[in-house]
Design a protein around this motif. Structure first.
Motif, short mmCIF file in Angstrom:
data_model
loop_
_atom_site.label_atom_id
_atom_site.label_comp_id
_atom_site.label_asym_id
_atom_site.label_seq_id
_atom_site.Cartn_x
_atom_site.Cartn_y
_atom_site.Cartn_z
N PHE A 59 -11.47 -2.48 -1.69
CA PHE A 59 -11.86 -1.52 -2.72
C PHE A 59 -10.69 -0.64 -3.14
O PHE A 59 -10.48 -0.39 -4.34
N LEU A 60 -9.91 -0.18 -2.20
CA LEU A 60 -8.85 0.77 -2.50
C LEU A 60 -7.61 0.13 -3.13
O LEU A 60 -7.03 0.69 -4.06
N GLU A 64 -10.53 -1.63 2.39
CA GLU A 64 -9.18 -2.01 2.01
C GLU A 64 -9.18 -2.73 0.66
O GLU A 64 -8.36 -2.43 -0.22
N ASN A 121 -8.17 -0.07 -10.16
CA ASN A 121 -8.23 -1.35 -9.45
C ASN A 121 -9.62 -1.97 -9.56
O ASN A 121 -9.77 -3.18 -9.77
N THR A 122 -10.65 -1.14 -9.41
CA THR A 122 -12.02 -1.65 -9.46
C THR A 122 -12.37 -2.18 -10.83
O THR A 122 -13.01 -3.23 -10.98
N THR A 146 -6.12 5.33 -8.67
CA THR A 146 -5.80 3.94 -8.34
C THR A 146 -7.02 3.11 -7.93
O THR A 146 -7.22 2.00 -8.44
N PRO A 147 -7.90 3.61 -7.05
CA PRO A 147 -9.09 2.81 -6.71
C PRO A 147 -9.99 2.55 -7.91
O PRO A 147 -10.64 1.50 -8.00
N TYR A 198 0.84 -1.19 0.00
CA TYR A 198 0.00 0.00 0.00
C TYR A 198 0.88 1.25 0.00
O TYR A 198 0.63 2.20 -0.74
N ASP A 227 -6.58 -5.17 -6.98
CA ASP A 227 -7.00 -5.23 -8.38
C ASP A 227 -7.49 -6.63 -8.75
O ASP A 227 -7.83 -6.86 -9.91
#
Length: 411
Positions: free
Chosen positions: A375-376, A373, A330-331, A326-327, A42, A379
Motif C-alpha cells: 500500500f505504501l 508495504e 501510488n494507490t 506518496t501512498p 523506500y 505504484d
C-alpha cells in the motif's frame, strides 16, 4: 485430451498452489537482490525529497535565488523574468543535487546490473533532459507567476488548472517530440507477434496503424511497453527488451495490459484525479508559502509570492506535500494498473504468459511484500498479486487454456 479430462483438470486446479509454484522459481540470490533493490528504494523516496529540499534551501540561504531574480529583472520585462530566472535556477539546483543524481541514476543501477549505458552516454542523456527541463520549467513558471500576479485571491485555483493543462499537453507531445530524443522508434516488423498485437488492438477499438519498437536495450535491461499520447498522438510502443527477452505469449500479455490503459481511459482518469491533488497542493501552498515568506523573506531577499525568487519556497512546500501524498498517488496508479491487468488477461488470454512477465518484472520489484508495504510503496501491484490474479483467471478459464495447448501440440 477429451473435454471430460479437461473439465476434471479444471476442477483440480488450485490457483494458490499454482501461485506458490511460480513464486518458488524466484529464490536465493536473485530474490535477495530484487528485494534489496526495491526496499532500498523506500529510503530513496525520503532521501530524494530531503536532497530536493536542501537544494532549494541552499539557493535561498546563500541568496542565489535573489541574485537570479535580480539578473532576470535587469534584462527582461517583469512578465518574462520568471523564464530567465529558470536558466540559472535549474542549472544551480541540478549541480547541487548532482552527486545524488549520479549515485541513484547511474551507480546504483550499475550495482544491480540494470544499466547498460556507459557513464558518458548516461551523462549525455542527462544533459538532454536538463535542456528539456529548463524549457518546460520556463514556460510553466512564466504562466504560474502571471496567474499569481493577476489573481492574488484565487491563484491557487487557477494555478492548479494551469498545471493540469500543462500536464495534459505534456502527455500529448512527449511521445512524439521528446521520447525520440532519447531512443530510436521504428515500425515493428511484420510477423506473428505484430499480427497478434494488431488483432487485439482492433478487437478493442484501439488505433493500430502504427506500432513502434524503441531501442531501450542501449540504456537498460528492463522490459516495457505503452499506449501513449492523446488524440492524434496516440501510439503503441514496445521496447526491444520485451521482444528479445520474452516469449510471444508473454509479449501478448504485456500488450493486452497496455491496451487496457487506453480502452479504460486511464490517461484521462489520472489527469482528473491529479487535478484534485493539484487543487489540494496549491491550496496548501496558498496558505503556507505567504506565511513562510513573511517570516523568512527579508532574510532570503524574497519580496512576495509573485516574486520569481519565491519559486524555491514553492518547491519546498510542494515537495513535502508530495512526500506525504506518496501512498495516495501510488494507490491511484496501482488501481489503474490492476484494472489494466484484468483487462489484459481477458484481451490476451495468456495467464501463464502474464505470470512469467510478473516474474521478469521482479528483477527490480520486490515480488512478495506485506500488505502495508504494498500500500505504501508500490505504484503497481506486486508480482505475487499479479500472479495470483492470473492464476484465478486461469482457474476460471482452464478448459479454454488447456484446450489451446492441446490444439497447439497437435499441429
Amino acid at each position: 485430451m477429451t473435454l471430460l479430462n479437461l473439465a476434471v483438470a479444471a476442477a483440480a486446479f488450485d490457483p494458490e498452489a499454482a501461485t506458490q509454484a511460480y513464486l518458488a522459481t524466484l529464490k536465493g540470490a536473485a530474490r535477495a537482490k530484487s528485494d534489496a533493490y526495491f526496499e532500498g528504494g523506500y529510503w530513496l523516496i525520503l532521501w530524494g525529497a530531503l536532497v530536493a529540499i536542501a537544494s532549494e534551501l541552499v539557493q535561498l540561504h546563500f541568496g542565489l535565488a535573489r541574485r537570479w531574480r535580480d539578473w532576470a529583472e535587469r534584462i527582461a520585462p517583469r512578465w518574462l523574468a520568471p523564464a530567465l530566472f529558470t536558466l540559472p535556477y535549474v542549472i544551480a539546483g541540478t549541480l547541487i543535487a548532482l552527486p545524488w543524481t549520479i549515485y541513484t541514476g547511474y551507480f546504483r543501477e550499475k550495482q544491480y546490473d540494470l544499466m547498460n549505458q556507459s557513464f558518458a552516454n548516461w551523462a549525455l542523456e542527462q544533459g538532454k533532459g536538463l535542456g528539456i527541463d529548463i524549457l518546460a520549467s520556463a514556460i510553466l513558471f512564466t504562466i504560474v507567476m502571471a496567474v499569481i500576479r493577476n489573481s492574488p485571491k484565487r491563484w491557487w485555483l487557477w494555478g492548479a488548472l494551469t498545471v493540469t493543462a500543462f500536464s495534459a499537453f505534456g502527455t500529448m507531445v512527449v511521445p512524439v517530440f521528446v521520447k525520440p530524443l532519447f531512443n530510436t522508434y521504428t515500425e515493428m516488423k511484420a510477423g506473428p507477434v505484430r499480427d497478434r498485437i494488431v488483432a487485439m488492438a482492433r478487437a478493442n477499438n484501439v488505433p493500430a496503424e502504427h506500432i513502434y519498437v524503441f531501442d531501450a536495450s542501449k540504456q537498460t535491461k528492463r522490459i516495457s511497453a505503452n499506449v501513449s499520447g492523446l488524440g492524434p498522438t496516440i501510439r503503441i510502443s514496445l521496447n526491444d527488451n520485451l521482444l528479445n527477452r520474452t516469449t510471444p505469449a508473454e509479449t501478448a500479455a504485456v500488450m493486452g495490459h497496455e491496451l487496457g490503459h487506453y480502452v479504460l481511459g486511464h490517461v484521462w482518469k489520472l489527469i482528473l484525479a491529479f487535478t484534485l491533488i493539484f487543487f489540494l497542493v496549491f491550496y496548501i501552498a496558498y496558505r503556507a508559502v505567504p506565511a513562510i515568506i513573511r517570516r523568512y523573506g527579508a532574510k532570503w531577499g524574497v519580496r512576495d509570492v509573485a516574486d520569481p525568487a519565491a519559486i524555491p519556497v514553492f518547491f519546498i512546500v510542494t515537495t513535502i506535500i508530495g512526500l506525504c501524498l506518496t501512498p495516495v498517488t501510488n494507490t491511484l496508479i496501482r488501481i489503474n494498473e490492476s484494472q489494466a491487468d484484468a483487462f489484459g488477461l481477458n484481451a490476451a488470454r495468456e495467464p501463464d504468459g502474464f505470470a512469467k512477465t510478473a516474474l521478469a518484472l521482479s528483477e527490480y520489484r520486490k515480488i512478495e511484500p506485506g500488505p502495508v508495504e504494498e500500500f505504501l510503496f508500490f505504484d503497481h501491484p506486486s508480482g505475487k498479486t499479479r500472479i495470483r490474479m492470473a492464476m484465478d483467471w486461469k482457474a476460471a478459464h482452464l478448459v479454454e487454456v488447456e484446450g489451446r495447448k492441446v490444439e497447439a501440440g497437435s499441429k
